[in-house]
Motif scaffolding. Sequence first.
Motif, PDB file in Angstrom:
ATOM      1  N   SER A  41      -2.802   3.286  -3.245  1.00 37.24           N
ATOM      2  CA  SER A  41      -2.175   2.785  -2.035  1.00 37.24           C
ATOM      3  C   SER A  41      -0.995   3.673  -1.631  1.00 37.24           C
ATOM      4  CB  SER A  41      -1.704   1.352  -2.292  1.00 37.24           C
ATOM      5  OG  SER A  41      -1.160   0.836  -1.131  1.00 37.24           O
ATOM      6  N   GLY A  42      -0.925   4.005  -0.361  1.00 38.67           N
ATOM      7  CA  GLY A  42       0.211   4.766   0.153  1.00 38.67           C
ATOM      8  C   GLY A  42       0.070   6.272   0.045  1.00 38.67           C
ATOM      9  N   CYS A  43      -1.096   6.782  -0.379  1.00 44.41           N
ATOM     10  CA  CYS A  43      -1.227   8.231  -0.584  1.00 44.41           C
ATOM     11  C   CYS A  43      -1.561   8.987   0.705  1.00 44.41           C
ATOM     12  CB  CYS A  43      -2.272   8.538  -1.654  1.00 44.41           C
ATOM     13  SG  CYS A  43      -3.953   8.233  -1.104  1.00 44.41           S
ATOM     14  N   GLY A  44      -1.815   8.261   1.787  1.00 37.34           N
ATOM     15  CA  GLY A  44      -2.037   8.923   3.079  1.00 37.34           C
ATOM     16  C   GLY A  44      -3.476   8.965   3.535  1.00 37.34           C
ATOM     17  N   LYS A  45      -4.358   8.265   2.852  1.00 32.95           N
ATOM     18  CA  LYS A  45      -5.781   8.360   3.223  1.00 32.95           C
ATOM     19  C   LYS A  45      -6.091   7.662   4.552  1.00 32.95           C
ATOM     20  CE  LYS A  45      -6.916   4.954  -0.316  1.00 32.95           C
ATOM     21  NZ  LYS A  45      -5.526   4.434  -0.439  1.00 32.95           N
ATOM     22  N   THR A  46      -5.527   6.469   4.767  1.00 35.93           N
ATOM     23  CA  THR A  46      -5.789   5.769   6.030  1.00 35.93           C
ATOM     24  C   THR A  46      -5.202   6.557   7.204  1.00 35.93           C
ATOM     25  OG1 THR A  46      -5.683   3.697   4.839  1.00 35.93           O
ATOM     26  CG2 THR A  46      -5.561   3.547   7.217  1.00 35.93           C
ATOM     27  N   THR A  47      -4.020   7.110   7.011  1.00 33.62           N
ATOM     28  CA  THR A  47      -3.394   7.924   8.057  1.00 33.62           C
ATOM     29  C   THR A  47      -4.317   9.082   8.442  1.00 33.62           C
ATOM     30  OG1 THR A  47      -1.219   7.347   7.210  1.00 33.62           O
ATOM     31  CG2 THR A  47      -1.337   9.309   8.598  1.00 33.62           C
TER      32      THR A  47
HETATM   33  P1  ATP Z   1      -3.492   1.913   1.617  1.00 32.37           P
HETATM   34  O1  ATP Z   1      -4.637   2.092   0.670  1.00 32.37           O
HETATM   35  O2  ATP Z   1      -2.469   0.961   1.111  1.00 32.37           O
HETATM   36  O3  ATP Z   1      -3.915   1.668   3.027  1.00 32.37           O
HETATM   37  P2  ATP Z   1      -3.097   4.718   2.212  1.00 32.37           P
HETATM   38  O4  ATP Z   1      -3.352   5.698   1.129  1.00 32.37           O
HETATM   39  O5  ATP Z   1      -4.153   4.562   3.211  1.00 32.37           O
HETATM   40  O6  ATP Z   1      -2.696   3.323   1.610  1.00 32.37           O
HETATM   41  P3  ATP Z   1      -1.364   5.251   4.413  1.00 32.37           P
HETATM   42  O7  ATP Z   1      -1.614   3.924   5.038  1.00 32.37           O
HETATM   43  O8  ATP Z   1      -1.980   6.429   5.023  1.00 32.37           O
HETATM   44  O9  ATP Z   1      -1.753   5.203   2.878  1.00 32.37           O
HETATM   45  O10 ATP Z   1       0.211   5.449   4.326  1.00 32.37           O
HETATM   46  C1  ATP Z   1       0.833   6.622   3.820  1.00 32.37           C
HETATM   47  C2  ATP Z   1       2.339   6.476   3.893  1.00 32.37           C
HETATM   48  O11 ATP Z   1       2.761   6.414   5.252  1.00 32.37           O
HETATM   49  C3  ATP Z   1       2.869   5.220   3.239  1.00 32.37           C
HETATM   50  O12 ATP Z   1       4.083   5.540   2.605  1.00 32.37           O
HETATM   51  C4  ATP Z   1       3.073   4.278   4.392  1.00 32.37           C
HETATM   52  O13 ATP Z   1       4.088   3.352   4.101  1.00 32.37           O
HETATM   53  C5  ATP Z   1       3.458   5.222   5.513  1.00 32.37           C
HETATM   54  N1  ATP Z   1       3.040   4.710   6.829  1.00 32.37           N
HETATM   55  C6  ATP Z   1       1.766   4.511   7.243  1.00 32.37           C
HETATM   56  N2  ATP Z   1       1.733   4.058   8.514  1.00 32.37           N
HETATM   57  C7  ATP Z   1       3.011   3.962   8.923  1.00 32.37           C
HETATM   58  C8  ATP Z   1       3.666   3.550  10.151  1.00 32.37           C
HETATM   59  N3  ATP Z   1       2.950   3.161  11.212  1.00 32.37           N
HETATM   60  N4  ATP Z   1       5.002   3.594  10.191  1.00 32.37           N
HETATM   61  C9  ATP Z   1       5.727   4.010   9.126  1.00 32.37           C
HETATM   62  N5  ATP Z   1       5.192   4.415   7.943  1.00 32.37           N
HETATM   63  C10 ATP Z   1       3.871   4.387   7.837  1.00 32.37           C
END
Ligand code: ATP
Length: 368
Positions: A41-47
């Motif tokens: 969680s939080g590694c940036g994959k969804t972004t």
């Molecule tokens: P998860 O599995 O929990 O969805 P993830 O690997 O997909 O996690 P992301 O959602 O890409 O991670 O988030 C990466 C980082 O960017 C995290 O630290 C998150 O808190 C931050 N982040 C994501 N979206 C936003 C936003 N809209 N505003 C501020 N910070 C954000």
Amino acid sequence: MNRKAIVALEGVSKSYGAVQALGQTDLVLNEGEFVTLLGPSGCGKTTTLRMVGGFEFPSTGRILIDGRDTTYAAPFDRPVNTVFQDYALFPHMTVAQNIRYGLTVRGANLSPAEVSSRVEHALALVGLSKFADRRPAMMSGGQRQRVAMARAIARRPRVLLLDEPLSALDVKLREGMQVELKRIHRELGITFLMVTHDQGEAMALSDRVVVMQAGQICQTGKPEELYDSPANPYVADFIGGANLVKGVWKGRDRGRDRLALGQGQAEVQREGHAVAGLSEGAAVLIGLRPDNLLLGDGPNAISGRVLEVLFRGDRIRIEFTPRGIAAPIFAEVPRAALRDLQNLGPGSPVTFHIDAADILLFADEVAK
Ligand code: ATP
């Protein structure tokens, strides 16, 4: 296989104010590939996924889809569609209407006959032809997930984005849907980009897995490459699990590294490619996969005392403290291997051994 690139991220990064969600990243997806972004969680994959889908814009870099710069194109203006984690179905519409909706919104320009044929085809592909007139509320989680897939597929995207598509399903259903996803991918022949934090799911489904940590890609490869040759201890542990034991590199002759584990009470020989930058006495991390530890004496033996024995069906997990090594080690052995050791329990002496070719070796960056 030399396939055509369909998606290319070039120097893409994303920051939200002071938070860097994704560091500078290059990534190419080939036509027809099933690629998974895997990480905690939080590694940036969804972004990353959302930027390919057009729901977020990069802070730097550009995104090419099918050769066209789509960095700032709207979601409907790129040959990409997304299956969302919560499916995002309209509750007041039937299944067919849900699918049809995506074909009649902006930019679709399809004839009514074409729309009907696509709805039928999409429903058949996900095995829901008989459910066209149901509403989502009257369907199981697995069926809703199929409707979401059908809706995304009906628009005939070149790339399908899947955001944790199976996370809302229970374990049993999830396994069934994994098989379905793989079949749908094969039948469609388009590129799938999936996000998950479940390494088993990533390994089972993907042609290539992109392992991410803290906004960076740590390694990209076929599942078996990541398992056999992890680039660093993090990947070794994340993919397949590994005990990471501190040790000392004592030299290498004829393709074999001599390694002292812990305080040196045990020494093992590892067979494999040389690790760069090691000199005699260097601190290393020795990766021992629980599955590769074999019960009983043999070459590369490690002895200690049992801490805990955990029953896992056809496999038994044994936690033990090896002599001279600070942290406990986990081993996983087939139940049959324990048959002669009925009384194995906390405090029992135990010995494992491991094949030289199964030992993973990394420079201990932290100890440097
Ligand atoms: P998860 O599995 O929990 O969805 P993830 O690997 O997909 O996690 P992301 O959602 O890409 O991670 O988030 C990466 C980082 O960017 C995290 O630290 C998150 O808190 C931050 N982040 C994501 N979206 C936003 C936003 N809209 N505003 C501020 N910070 C954000």
